[in-house]
Scaffold this motif. Structure first.
Motif, PDB file in Angstrom:
ATOM      1  N   ARG A 192      70.256  63.996  53.951  1.00  0.00           N
ATOM      2  CA  ARG A 192      69.568  65.128  54.589  1.00  0.00           C
ATOM      3  C   ARG A 192      69.789  66.419  53.804  1.00  0.00           C
ATOM      4  NH1 ARG A 192      70.120  67.181  60.858  1.00  0.00           N
ATOM      5  NH2 ARG A 192      68.735  68.957  60.625  1.00  0.00           N
ATOM      6  N   GLU A 230      66.820  68.583  52.142  1.00  0.00           N
ATOM      7  CA  GLU A 230      66.612  69.970  52.562  1.00  0.00           C
ATOM      8  C   GLU A 230      66.622  70.917  51.365  1.00  0.00           C
ATOM      9  OE1 GLU A 230      69.614  70.671  55.497  1.00  0.00           O
ATOM     10  OE2 GLU A 230      68.321  70.006  57.149  1.00  0.00           O
ATOM     11  N   ASP A 289      65.315  58.362  58.649  1.00  0.00           N
ATOM     12  CA  ASP A 289      65.566  59.278  59.764  1.00  0.00           C
ATOM     13  C   ASP A 289      66.114  60.614  59.267  1.00  0.00           C
ATOM     14  OD1 ASP A 289      64.669  57.497  61.638  1.00  0.00           O
ATOM     15  OD2 ASP A 289      66.665  56.813  62.266  1.00  0.00           O
ATOM     16  N   GLN A 290      67.015  60.569  58.309  1.00  0.00           N
ATOM     17  CA  GLN A 290      67.592  61.804  57.783  1.00  0.00           C
ATOM     18  C   GLN A 290      66.545  62.600  57.004  1.00  0.00           C
ATOM     19  OE1 GLN A 290      71.367  61.853  55.985  1.00  0.00           O
ATOM     20  NE2 GLN A 290      72.317  60.592  57.541  1.00  0.00           N
ATOM     21  N   ILE A 291      65.643  61.905  56.334  1.00  0.00           N
ATOM     22  CA  ILE A 291      64.582  62.600  55.596  1.00  0.00           C
ATOM     23  C   ILE A 291      63.651  63.310  56.573  1.00  0.00           C
ATOM     24  CG2 ILE A 291      62.565  62.232  54.128  1.00  0.00           C
ATOM     25  CD1 ILE A 291      64.155  59.929  52.814  1.00  0.00           C
ATOM     26  N   ARG A 292      63.299  62.651  57.659  1.00  0.00           N
ATOM     27  CA  ARG A 292      62.427  63.280  58.660  1.00  0.00           C
ATOM     28  C   ARG A 292      63.117  64.456  59.345  1.00  0.00           C
ATOM     29  NH1 ARG A 292      60.897  57.750  59.782  1.00  0.00           N
ATOM     30  NH2 ARG A 292      58.833  57.412  58.888  1.00  0.00           N
ATOM     31  N   GLU A 293      64.422  64.341  59.574  1.00  0.00           N
ATOM     32  CA  GLU A 293      65.161  65.453  60.166  1.00  0.00           C
ATOM     33  C   GLU A 293      65.215  66.643  59.224  1.00  0.00           C
ATOM     34  OE1 GLU A 293      68.993  64.072  61.353  1.00  0.00           O
ATOM     35  OE2 GLU A 293      68.205  62.779  62.931  1.00  0.00           O
ATOM     36  N   ALA A 294      65.125  66.387  57.927  1.00  0.00           N
ATOM     37  CA  ALA A 294      65.127  67.473  56.942  1.00  0.00           C
ATOM     38  C   ALA A 294      63.773  68.166  56.859  1.00  0.00           C
ATOM     39  CB  ALA A 294      65.520  66.926  55.574  1.00  0.00           C
TER      40      ALA A 294
END
Length: 135
Positions: free
Chosen positions: A86, A90, A119-124
């Motif tokens: 992430r 970001e 999931d971490q990419i989408r949260e970023a």
């Protein structure tokens, strides 16, 4: 001949419009005089200068995450922890908002690792994610 009855001449009935027009003009003058005109404040807009040149093209950046057979995650030739995906995305997204991400997964890697990374990419804040399988 009938007594008490008069024959009415064929005169058309007319309505005098003058008093109605006077009232309308008086009301119009009243509303114009009593109306308050408020100048509302607006938003100042800073427009870019006008030029004949096309806008500069923004370079889009592509991040490639590789998932090895042992579920290790690699980015740009270095092994990284799954929890740092992430932060890396970001940073890249801040440098180039058109960042896209490709996840190259080994055929024997676990799906859970791919799900954690995506999931971490989408949260970023990056929604453009592609999946590729490495031979």
């Amino acid at each position: 001949m009938a007594l008490g009855r008069r024959k009415i001449a064929d005169e058309p009935a007319e309505i005098d419009m003058t008093p109605m027009l006077d009232v309308v003009f008086i009301l119009l003058i009243f509303f114009v005089v009593t109306a308050t005109f408020v100048q509302e404040s607006g938003i100042d807009i800073n427009r870019p200068p006008i030029t004949d040149q096309p806008p500069p093209e923004q370079q889009s950046r592509t991040l490639v995450f590789r998932i090895a057979e042992d579920n290790g995650v690699w980015l740009e030739g270095r092994r990284i922890d799954v929890r740092s995906v992430r932060a890396n995305v970001e940073r890249a997204h801040a440098e180039s908002p058109q960042t896209s991400v490709i996840i190259e997964a080994h055929p024997r890697s676990k799906t859970a690792t791919f799900v954690l990374i995506s999931d971490q990419i989408r949260e970023a804040g990056v929604q453009d994610i592609a999946l590729s399988t490495a031979p």
